[in-house]
Motif scaffolding. Structure first.
Motif, short mmCIF file in Angstrom:
data_model
loop_
_atom_site.label_atom_id
_atom_site.label_comp_id
_atom_site.label_asym_id
_atom_site.label_seq_id
_atom_site.Cartn_x
_atom_site.Cartn_y
_atom_site.Cartn_z
N GLU A 17 0.83 -1.21 0.00
CA GLU A 17 0.00 0.00 0.00
C GLU A 17 0.86 1.26 0.00
OE1 GLU A 17 -2.35 -0.57 3.50
OE2 GLU A 17 -3.82 -1.84 2.48
N ASN A 18 1.90 1.27 0.83
CA ASN A 18 2.76 2.45 0.91
C ASN A 18 3.57 2.65 -0.36
OD1 ASN A 18 2.78 3.90 3.68
ND2 ASN A 18 2.53 1.74 4.16
N GLU A 19 4.00 1.58 -1.00
CA GLU A 19 4.71 1.73 -2.28
C GLU A 19 3.77 2.30 -3.33
OE1 GLU A 19 6.21 -2.23 -2.80
OE2 GLU A 19 8.09 -1.76 -1.79
N LEU A 20 2.52 1.89 -3.31
CA LEU A 20 1.54 2.43 -4.25
C LEU A 20 1.31 3.93 -3.98
CD1 LEU A 20 -0.45 1.77 -6.53
CD2 LEU A 20 -2.15 1.28 -4.77
N VAL A 21 1.21 4.30 -2.71
CA VAL A 21 1.04 5.73 -2.36
C VAL A 21 2.24 6.53 -2.85
CG1 VAL A 21 0.97 7.35 -0.42
CG2 VAL A 21 -0.49 5.32 -0.40
N LEU A 22 3.45 6.00 -2.67
CA LEU A 22 4.65 6.72 -3.11
C LEU A 22 4.64 6.91 -4.63
CD1 LEU A 22 7.26 8.03 -2.21
CD2 LEU A 22 8.38 5.81 -2.49
#
Length: 113
Positions: free
Chosen positions: A44-49
């Motif tokens: 999820e955080n990689e997608l947000v980045l």
């Protein structure tokens, strides 16, 4: 009579070993559950980045704090997400090491049985 007490002692030893193996298996299962949670958060955080990297420098970014959306600087948002990714990655490495240790312990105890 001596064989009866010897059998009881042997049974106690086997139960203790079985309990040890059961505890290790529970720890392994718990480790897998936590690892799964962190793996999902990492994705999820990689997608947000990636989404933040697509924005122009003058784009408005908001952060949800409780029930309120607060405006946040884009560079600050990127830095926060990168820091979160670093933390989650470090936790995953720690969990992997713990899992390897538990597996080694499980194998060693099985060999002793």
């Amino acid at each position: 009579m001596a064989s009866s007490s010897a059998l009881r002692e042997l049974q106690r030893e086997l139960e203790a070993k079985a309990n040890d193996l059961s505890k290790i298996q529970k720890d392994i299962s718990k480790n897998h559950q936590v690892r799964k949670k962190y793996t999902i958060q990492l994705g999820e955080n990689e997608l947000v980045l990636k989404e933040l990297d697509l924005l122009s420098e003058d784009a408005n970014v908001f952060k949800l704090i409780g029930p309120v959306l607060v405006k946040q600087d884009l560079a600050e948002a990127r830095a926060n997400v990168r820091k979160r990714i670093e933390y989650i990655s470090a936790e995953l490495k720690r969990l992997d090491t713990t899992l390897q240790d538990l597996d080694r312990s499980k194998i060693a105890r099985k060999k002793r049985c």
